[in-house]
Scaffold this active site. Structure first.
Site, short mmCIF file in Angstrom:
data_model
loop_
_atom_site.label_atom_id
_atom_site.label_comp_id
_atom_site.label_asym_id
_atom_site.label_seq_id
_atom_site.Cartn_x
_atom_site.Cartn_y
_atom_site.Cartn_z
CE1 TYR A 153 -3.72 2.47 0.53
CE2 TYR A 153 -2.46 3.30 2.40
CZ TYR A 153 -3.51 3.43 1.50
OH TYR A 153 -4.35 4.53 1.59
CG ASP A 248 5.84 3.75 0.89
OD1 ASP A 248 6.11 4.49 1.86
OD2 ASP A 248 4.68 3.53 0.50
CE LYS A 276 0.79 4.94 8.26
NZ LYS A 276 0.88 4.21 7.01
C1 LIG Z 1 0.23 4.69 5.59
C2 LIG Z 1 1.05 4.46 4.37
C3 LIG Z 1 1.02 5.32 3.27
C4 LIG Z 1 0.03 6.45 3.16
O1 LIG Z 1 0.20 7.41 4.14
P1 LIG Z 1 -1.04 8.38 4.47
O2 LIG Z 1 -0.44 9.35 5.43
O3 LIG Z 1 -2.10 7.52 5.05
O4 LIG Z 1 -1.46 9.03 3.21
C5 LIG Z 1 1.90 5.10 2.23
N1 LIG Z 1 2.76 4.08 2.26
C6 LIG Z 1 2.82 3.21 3.29
C7 LIG Z 1 3.82 2.11 3.28
C8 LIG Z 1 1.94 3.36 4.37
O5 LIG Z 1 1.95 2.47 5.36
#
Ligand SMILES: *Cc1c(COP(=O)(O)O)cnc(C)c1O
Length: 443
Positions: A153, A248, A276
């Protein structure tokens, strides 16, 4: 009634009443889909406040929190240094729309902890970071295709919504309406941990792939670890073909150590996305990499990306206060030690109850998959018995322990969790799994 059950006021009347009213004005009563608990059933939580490792709902119930705002909370809720920094900054101004020394300070903390990030750009969500990194990769390579992995994701930008993990996996949305076919066709999905599939897709799209984007440790189909050679393979293939590797680290950045997971895993992406944890629980995210690439972003280059509240002083102060605490000796080791004890205990309890479970874990991240075989990609994860997970989730919640309301998410520990909390969790899991075993034939 057994010994851990149930400290919850079973009625949860005020929570229910608030949620019912919220459903009238907020879509599904939520601002992010998994919060609606659709896949696990039961009443969605309505939280009033939080402290340390605990959430308190609108009825005053205390919940031991293993969601930790989906990984954003590493130091526990309402961490005193972060709270003080936010309160102080609120009195000094929350957004100026021009550069502050605070942005330099947070950028410096990040680039010192992840030395191969020469330059970064702050944004306000992980989605913005990954979307911008892909635009940059397309801008510098002058190519259109991207490769992503099934079950990973990367936020909700158009290019990432096919075969994606997290809420899409939870709700069973394989393809999202509203994404133009012309754009969706530029995203090539391959299975995680399958370098040969990546080779193949590069062979059929030679010289046309702008970037590979990957979670270095997948945590949005549940936790799935990269197998030996997988990430190094991606590094090699992308380099050979002139594509960029986007790592990511929105979850993994600062989660397993004071820095990147890449360093732990022995790779170095061309671009890295963070989110995060770097905001200390306030909306902050970033993308960065070598100046060679980042200098293509406006105003130095033509790849446009902007944000009214990007790098705002409130968010920067929270991030600085959070990252400033990550050098504390033993911080990560202690979280890992507790998580390992939790995982060992959960394995033992599932065996005792004769309920098949596969637990993937690293550092303070773990997922209990209710399935028999190993889980090394999205297809394996999807073989899990999600009804059984839902039952487990509800039994744990009834005992005051909040795991993610989806099979396809990670459990997160924070630095506020204690050994006593693990004991309590395992006692609750013992009861939950025994109740489940009694209710269904063993496998
Ligand atoms: C949470 C997440 C995102 C998206 O971040 P948001 O702040 O919710 O837009 C992208 N990549 C990874 C790996 C994530 O866990």
């Amino acid at each position: 009634m057994s010994k851990t059950q149930t400290i919850l006021k079973t009625e949860r009347r005020r929570s229910r009443e608030i949620f019912a009213r919220a459903e009238r004005v907020l879509v599904g009563g939520v601002n992010s889909p998994v919060r609606a608990f659709r896949s696990v059933g039961g009443e969605p939580l309505v939280i009033d406040r939080a402290g340390g490792q605990f959430l308190y709902d609108a009825d005053g119930n205390e919940l031991l929190d293993y969601v930790c705002s989906w990984g954003a909370i590493l130091l526990g809720h309402s961490n005193p240094a972060i709270a003080d920094a936010i309160a102080d900054q609120a009195r000094r101004g929350t957004s100026f729309g021009v550069t502050t020394e605070l942005e330099l300070e947070l950028a410096t903390l990040i680039t010192q902890a992840i030395p191969f990030l020469e330059k970064i750009r702050f944004v306000s969500s992980g989605t913005e970071a990954t979307m911008s990194a892909v635009r940059l990769a397309r801008g510098v390579t002058k190519r259109d295709f991207i490769v992503k992995f099934e079950g990973c994701y990367h936020g909700h930008a158009d290019s990432f919504l096919s075969q994606a993990g997290s809420g899409l996996a939870t709700l069973g949305i394989a393809e999202c309406p509203g994404v133009p076919q012309a754009l969706a066709g530029l995203t090539l999905n391959v299975p995680y941990n399958d370098p040969e599939a990546v080779e193949k897709v590069f062979a059929t799209h030679k010289g046309k792939i702008a970037a590979v984007i990957v979670e270095p440790i997948a945590a949005n189909m549940g936790v799935v670890l990269p197998e030996s050679g997988f990430l190094k393979g991606l590094r090699e293939i992308t380099q050979r073909d002139g594509a960029l590797l986007i790592v990511d680290e929105v979850i993994t950045g600062f989660r397993l150590r004071n820095g990147s997971a890449q360093e732990l895993l022995g790779i170095e992406g061309d671009l890295t996305t963070l989110g995060k944890i770097i905001g200390g629980g306030v909306p902050v995210a970033a993308y960065g990499g070598r100046a060679e690439w980042m200098n293509h972003v406006a105003p130095l280059g033509p790849v446009y990306q902007a944000g009214t509240l990007a790098g705002n002083p409130l968010a920067m102060r929270a991030g600085i206060a959070a990252l400033g605490q990550l050098t504390k000796p033993g911080l990560y080791e202690e979280m890992t030690r507790l998580a390992e004890r939790l995982v060992r205990g959960l394995r033992a309890e599932s065996e005792r109850a004769e309920i098949a479970a596969q637990i993937n874990a690293i550092g303070s991240l773990a997922t209990v998959f209710f399935t028999t075989g190993p889980v090394r990609n999205y297809a394996d994860a999807k073989r899990s018995d999600t009804e059984r997970y839902a039952r487990f989730f509800r039994e744990m919640l009834a005992r005051g322990v909040f795991f993610a309301p989806s099979q396809f998410e990670a459990a997160f520990l924070s630095a506020a969790h204690t050994s006593e909390n693990i004991d309590r969790t395992l006692a609750a899991a013992h009861e939950a799994l025994q109740v489940m075993a009694a209710a269904e034939p063993a496998v």
